[in-house]
Every structure is written in C-alpha cells, then in structure tokens.
Design an enzyme around this catalytic site. Structure first.
Site, PDB file in Angstrom:
ATOM      1  N   CYS A 194      -5.235   1.883   4.277  1.00 12.59           N
ATOM      2  CA  CYS A 194      -4.105   1.312   3.528  1.00 12.59           C
ATOM      3  C   CYS A 194      -2.843   2.450   3.796  1.00 12.59           C
ATOM      4  O   CYS A 194      -1.717   1.877   3.400  1.00 12.59           O
ATOM      5  CB  CYS A 194      -4.539   1.857   2.076  1.00 12.59           C
ATOM      6  SG  CYS A 194      -4.892   3.531   1.604  1.00 12.59           S
ATOM      7  N   CYS A 241       0.896  -1.112   0.045  1.00 11.16           N
ATOM      8  CA  CYS A 241      -0.089  -0.034   0.000  1.00 11.16           C
ATOM      9  C   CYS A 241       0.882   1.112  -0.027  1.00 11.16           C
ATOM     10  O   CYS A 241       0.471   2.172  -0.706  1.00 11.16           O
ATOM     11  CB  CYS A 241      -0.920   0.082   1.228  1.00 11.16           C
ATOM     12  SG  CYS A 241      -2.115  -1.100   1.295  1.00 11.16           S
ATOM     13  N   CYS A 252      -7.706  -2.063  -4.035  1.00  7.48           N
ATOM     14  CA  CYS A 252      -6.693  -2.866  -4.897  1.00  7.48           C
ATOM     15  C   CYS A 252      -7.419  -4.264  -5.071  1.00  7.48           C
ATOM     16  O   CYS A 252      -7.817  -4.941  -4.313  1.00  7.48           O
ATOM     17  CB  CYS A 252      -5.335  -2.827  -4.420  1.00  7.48           C
ATOM     18  SG  CYS A 252      -4.689  -1.324  -4.133  1.00  7.48           S
ATOM     19  N   CYS A 260      -6.478  -7.115  -2.722  1.00  2.00           N
ATOM     20  CA  CYS A 260      -6.782  -7.059  -1.371  1.00  2.00           C
ATOM     21  C   CYS A 260      -8.065  -6.785  -1.084  1.00  2.00           C
ATOM     22  O   CYS A 260      -8.738  -6.419  -0.250  1.00  2.00           O
ATOM     23  CB  CYS A 260      -5.579  -6.099  -0.843  1.00  2.00           C
ATOM     24  SG  CYS A 260      -3.947  -6.630  -0.662  1.00  2.00           S
TER      25      CYS A 260
END
Length: 165
Positions: A149, A43, A123, A126
C-alpha cells in the site's frame, strides 16, 4: 469488533486511531471512488498520510511483516531505518506455522474474515477472497501489479522530491 476484542483481551492501553483527514478526502477523493482509478493515490491518502501523522513524535515503530508473505518481503531485515525512524520487524523470520502456533498457544482470536476466505486483509474495495491453493496475498489488489500500500516503502510512498505519489 475484532480490534476491541484484542484491546480487551490483551489489556492494551493508549490505543490510538488515525483516519484520513476530512479535508484531504474532500480535496483528493470527494466521491470516495479513487480506488477505482488510482489505487496508489487512494492508499496514500487513506494509509500513508494517516500513518505519518500517527508516527509524529516517535523515534521507532513496529511492523508485523514477515519474509514468507511475498517476494518483496523475502529479504526483510529485523531492523530498518525509515525517514530517520527505526522500524522493527520482530516477526520477520517467523513462518506461517510459527504464527499459528503462537496464536494457539496464547489463545489469540482469529480475525473473523480469515474464516470467510480472506487470509490477508486490506481495505474493503481492494481485498477479495482467496481461493484454496492461491497465495494468501492474492486477494490484495487482485489483477494489479501492486503488492504494497505504501506504508512499507522507503519514505512512506512519497517520491524522492517529497511530492507524494
């Protein structure tokens, strides 16, 4: 793309895209698999660092965070100071119903992934689908003790000494 649809529908101008620097990815995540071993570092390189570049030269930025989204956001202030910059959270006290009502009233398109079971989108590796009745953010970093994140942590996910995650 949804992004392009919004740009056109809302008449947005000066929309900028910031991605991770190729050199940073080559050094930190050459195989593209960092998310499997260190989601914080992934991240950081893919979100935190590009956002820091994007905010260069600006004195303020706007976030879409809302208090109802998570326990960690429940006391969210409308205005914050983050690295000497004002962060505005204009939707902080909005409810989920407020968001839906506003979107309907203003004919805003729903993100296509929401209909596929992704009420909170991050994302690809994830983010997982959320089952009916689950917390809407349950699909973010599923199975991990992670809720953000890093872009909304004070000092953008960096350690106090500036070393990064």
């Amino acid at each position: 793309l949804y992004r392009d649809q919004l740009i056109e529908q809302l008449g947005l101008t000066d929309v900028r895209t910031f991605k991770p620097a190729r050199e940073d990815l080559a050094e930190t995540d050459p195989a593209g698999m960092l998310w499997m071993s260190d989601t914080d570092a992934c991240c950081h390189i893919r979100k935190v660092v590009p956002l820091a570049r994007a905010l260069t030269g600006f004195e303020a930025w706007i976030s879409g965070r809302k208090r109802f989204q998570s326990k960690t956001r429940s006391a969210l202030d409308a205005f914050e100071i983050d690295e000497g910059r004002v962060k505005v959270n204009p939707l902080a006290d909005w409810t989920a119903a407020d968001i839906l009502d506003y979107a309907k009233t203003h004919e805003l398109p729903t993100h296509p992934l929401v209909a596929q079971g992704y009420p909170s989108i991050g994302c690809m590796p994830c983010t997982s689908k959320v089952a009916p009745g689950e917390d809407p953010r349950a699909g973010r970093w599923r199975g991990q003790d992670k809720t953000e994140c890093g872009i909304h942590w004070p000092i953008h996910g960096k350690e106090i000494d500036g070393s990064g995650i």
